[in-house]
Design an enzyme around this catalytic site. Structure first.
Site, PDB file in Angstrom:
ATOM      1  N   LYS A  16       0.835  -1.195   0.000  1.00  9.99           N
ATOM      2  CA  LYS A  16       0.000   0.000   0.000  1.00  9.99           C
ATOM      3  C   LYS A  16       0.873   1.251   0.000  1.00  9.99           C
ATOM      4  O   LYS A  16       1.851   1.340   0.741  1.00  9.99           O
ATOM      5  CB  LYS A  16      -0.925  -0.009   1.217  1.00  9.99           C
ATOM      6  CG  LYS A  16      -1.883  -1.209   1.222  1.00  9.99           C
ATOM      7  CD  LYS A  16      -2.630  -1.336   2.527  1.00  9.99           C
ATOM      8  CE  LYS A  16      -1.699  -1.691   3.658  1.00  9.99           C
ATOM      9  NZ  LYS A  16      -2.425  -2.009   4.914  1.00  9.99           N
TER      10      LYS A  16
ATOM     11  N   GLY B  27      -7.079   3.078  11.213  1.00 13.58           N
ATOM     12  CA  GLY B  27      -7.725   1.822  10.848  1.00 13.58           C
ATOM     13  C   GLY B  27      -7.869   1.573   9.359  1.00 13.58           C
ATOM     14  O   GLY B  27      -8.567   0.638   8.954  1.00 13.58           O
ATOM     15  N   THR B  28      -7.185   2.384   8.536  1.00 13.68           N
ATOM     16  CA  THR B  28      -7.333   2.192   7.088  1.00 13.68           C
ATOM     17  C   THR B  28      -6.821   0.814   6.643  1.00 13.68           C
ATOM     18  O   THR B  28      -7.462   0.152   5.820  1.00 13.68           O
ATOM     19  CB  THR B  28      -6.581   3.281   6.302  1.00 13.68           C
ATOM     20  OG1 THR B  28      -5.228   3.342   6.761  1.00 13.68           O
ATOM     21  CG2 THR B  28      -7.229   4.639   6.495  1.00 13.68           C
ATOM     22  N   GLY B  29      -5.688   0.396   7.168  1.00 11.00           N
ATOM     23  CA  GLY B  29      -5.140  -0.896   6.780  1.00 11.00           C
ATOM     24  C   GLY B  29      -6.037  -2.048   7.200  1.00 11.00           C
ATOM     25  O   GLY B  29      -6.249  -3.007   6.440  1.00 11.00           O
ATOM     26  N   CYS B  30      -6.569  -1.966   8.416  1.00 15.76           N
ATOM     27  CA  CYS B  30      -7.485  -2.997   8.911  1.00 15.76           C
ATOM     28  C   CYS B  30      -8.725  -3.071   8.021  1.00 15.76           C
ATOM     29  O   CYS B  30      -9.165  -4.158   7.627  1.00 15.76           O
ATOM     30  CB  CYS B  30      -7.911  -2.689  10.345  1.00 15.76           C
ATOM     31  SG  CYS B  30      -6.559  -2.531  11.534  1.00 15.76           S
TER      32      CYS B  30
ATOM     33  N   THR C 131      -7.509   8.814   9.356  1.00 19.53           N
ATOM     34  CA  THR C 131      -7.055   7.610   8.655  1.00 19.53           C
ATOM     35  C   THR C 131      -6.788   6.433   9.595  1.00 19.53           C
ATOM     36  O   THR C 131      -6.176   5.447   9.194  1.00 19.53           O
ATOM     37  CB  THR C 131      -5.763   7.919   7.876  1.00 19.53           C
ATOM     38  OG1 THR C 131      -4.786   8.450   8.774  1.00 19.53           O
ATOM     39  CG2 THR C 131      -6.027   8.915   6.759  1.00 19.53           C
TER      40      THR C 131
END
Length: 268
Positions: free
Chosen positions: A175, A210-213, A208
């Site tokens: 990402k 928790g975007t990866g989760c 932003t």
């Protein structure tokens, strides 16, 4: 017809923006029944992580066994795995369960910079988790740790993805949210022998957390429903872009994304 069911194996975020809370919210929005096995309890908010308490591995194992005994699970994702003992416990169970696709989100560092796993856990993720995984979704700092190299250019993202893929995971997404590109957020996808870039306009915001989760949970939900890998990835990119673009303005730091933002877009 069996309703799609997915599991998140991750830490609990008391602030509700990341971890199992973000995963369950995403599963629900994607019409998948979500379950969880908690690896750690964290005290955190939008300002940062104040404390981490790992769940005893006996309790973690019991959670996983209970889920396996009763549910028809077709996809599972991992988030914060804390330490080597926790990872070994998860690996030992997943090797014997038939839970479909395994999505590894190698959560290592919180938005505020706090470490979320021990140093030796990174090597264990590399050596034991990735060979079991269907897909891994590191951000640039996490990819640097997994590939043991610096990533500053698109070419280096491609090189790192190839290195990580050789560790045994067929699909790698690096990402690009941490890149220096001021105009776009570019994710690099290496899916078997196929590769492509996912581009989205960069949104200047602090909301932003928790975007990866959320991104990896959306992929998990789509795979649980039987979607193709590319469809799941592209759907997740659109989902998280919507979630970031319509912030909720909660908290005084890195606020959470808006998990139901996509509903408004579909209504317009």
């Amino acid at each position: 017809m069996i309703f799609p069911q997915a599991v998140t194996i991750a830490g609990s975020d008391s602030g509700g923006g990341a971890g199992i809370q973000a995963d369950i919210k995403t599963f629900q929005e994607r019409r998948v029944f979500g379950m969880s096995a908690i690896t750690a309890i964290t005290a955190q908010n939008t300002m940062g992580v104040q404390a981490i308490h790992p769940v005893p591995v006996e309790i973690l194992a019991a959670q996983l066994d209970a889920l396996n005994d009763d549910f028809t699970i077709t996809a599972v994702k991992t988030g914060m795995l804390v330490d080597v003992t926790t990872i070994d416990t998860v690996v030992s169970r997943l090797r014997h369960f038939s839970w479909g696709a395994l999505i590894v989100d190698p959560v290592m560092i919180a938005k505020g910079g706090a470490p979320l796993v021990s140093e030796d856990a990174i090597a264990t993720i590399r050596e034991k988790m990735l060979p079991l995984a269907s897909i891994v979704t590191p951000n640039i700092p996490e990819a640097e740790a997994l590939a043991e190299m610096l990533i500053e250019t698109n070419a280096q993202m491609e090189t790192a993805a190839k290195y990580i893929q050789k560790l045994g995971v067929p699909t790698v997404i690096i990402k690009g949210g941490h890149s220096q590109d001021s105009e776009e957020s570019r994710d690099y996808v290496l899916d078997g022998d196929t590769s492509f870039w996912l581009d989205a306009r960069r949104i200047e915001t602090t909301q932003t957390h928790g975007t990866g989760c959320t991104f990896s949970a959306c992929i998990t939900a789509e795979l649980a429903k039987g979607a193709s890998m590319e469809y799941a990835i592209r759907t997740a990119k659109a989902f998280i872009t919507s979630a970031i673009s319509q912030p909720l303005g909660i908290g005084n730091g890195h606020g959470p994304t808006n998990h139901w933002a996509h509903r408004k877009e579909h209504q317009e």
